[in-house]
Scaffold this active site. Structure first.
Site, PDB file in Angstrom:
ATOM      1  N   LYS A 193       0.809  -1.233   0.000  1.00 32.50           N
ATOM      2  CA  LYS A 193       0.000   0.000   0.000  1.00 32.50           C
ATOM      3  C   LYS A 193       0.838   1.277   0.000  1.00 32.50           C
ATOM      4  CE  LYS A 193      -4.343  -1.461   2.100  1.00 32.50           C
ATOM      5  NZ  LYS A 193      -5.382  -1.051   3.045  1.00 32.50           N
TER       6      LYS A 193
ATOM      7  N   ASP B 184     -10.394   3.265   1.472  1.00 35.60           N
ATOM      8  CA  ASP B 184     -10.660   2.862   2.868  1.00 35.60           C
ATOM      9  C   ASP B 184     -11.346   3.976   3.655  1.00 35.60           C
ATOM     10  OD1 ASP B 184      -9.635   0.309   2.663  1.00 35.60           O
ATOM     11  OD2 ASP B 184      -7.634   0.876   3.354  1.00 35.60           O
TER      12      ASP B 184
END
Ligand code: ATR
Length: 272
Positions: free
Chosen positions: A67, A100
């Site tokens: 990420k 997210d």
């Protein structure tokens, strides 16, 4: 075939293919497919190129451990830059974002939780915690971050440049806490006997727990909230909604959330 998928190392545990493929089927999008692409860290850059140029991939989701390290190879939007992590890439223009935050904030709203003005205890200081803190800091919530490693909580708050305080558990005043957000893996299978709340501290009465853990569907932390007159929400909604926003970025279509929820629960072997 328009391909999308998840890159990570490992990725075998992921239920994302079930969510996305169920939505493609429900929408009659037979020319779309989501799969898992295990990518070891040392070949990340080359793998992106291969997926994009030879694999026919429209885009990918990104999970641990890529990420953060994927950021130099794509064009992160302002949100992903602020968080320092990417979870969705669109290969057509190499833009990347982090769904997210939307997933978390959207699921709070869907569950009727308005963090504005609330005293919040946020547990954790990893990638998931950064997304939650960033989202919560856009409200008027008063946020205390507790983490096993206090220094990481301090660094996370400074790194995001948000208004929150890092605290030791002993500094948490249970009477004041209205919302508890668990952003750690504590309580997740196979350690479902563990509880993210420090049990040396009295559990707040009537507080809401949002537990990002979704395996099991009901964690010990969630049980504690209910046993103390509060409410509990598990993390499946955040998982589904972050996936739905990625789906929208790739296809331009918002997927049917009920289909994604049903597919997720089936993949996890959970009842409604
Ligand atoms: P993610 O990207 O899913 O957030 P991560 O970056 O590895 O994962 O972060 C995991 C978080 O869970 C961290 O806050 C970690 O605490 P540390 O910063 O002290 O490492 C927390 N965590 C993991 N295992 C834990 C445990 N057994 N007890 C308490 N906290 C734990």
């Amino acid at each position: 075939m328009n391909r999308v998928g998840l890159i990570g190392w490992p990725v075998s545990h992921s239920i994302s293919p079930a969510l996305h493929n169920a939505a493609f089927a429900a929408l009659g999008m037979q020319d779309w497919q989501y799969d898992l692409q295990p990518v070891p860290p040392d070949v990340l850059k080359g793998s992106l190129k291969t997926l994009k140029e030879e694999g026919g991939y429209v885009g990918v989701n990104v999970t641990v451990p890529h990420k953060e390290t994927v950021m130099p190879f794509v064009k992160p939007d302002a949100l992903a830059q602020a968080i320092g992590a990417v979870n969705t890439i669109d290969f057509r223009d190499d833009t990347a974002t982090n769904t997210d935050v939307y997933g978390f904030m959207d699921d709070l709203q869907a569950n009727g939780i308005d963090p504005n003005g609330m005293n919040v205890v946020l547990i954790g200081a990893g990638g998931a915690a950064r997304a939650a803190l960033y989202g919560l800091a856009s409200t008027t919530a008063k946020i205390k971050v507790v983490n096993r490693t206090l220094d990481k909580a301090v660094a996370m708050i400074h790194g995001l440049g948000v208004s929150a305080s890092a605290a030791k558990w002993e500094a948490v005043k249970p009477d004041e806490v209205q919302l508890i957000v668990n952003c750690t893996v504590v309580g997740m299978v196979p350690k479902q006997d563990e509880c993210a709340w420090n049990e040396a501290i009295a559990f707040p009465k009537g507080a809401i727990v949002y537990d990002m853990v979704y395996r099991p569907a009901k964690t010990r932390l969630m049980d504690m909230a209910e046993a103390n007159g509060g409410r509990a929400v598990g993390g499946l909604g955040m998982l589904v909604r972050q996936g739905a926003f990625a789906f929208k970025k790739w296809t331009g279509v918002m997927p049917p959330l009920d289909v994604m929820f049903a597919a997720a629960r089936e993949a996890l072997g959970q009842k409604r």
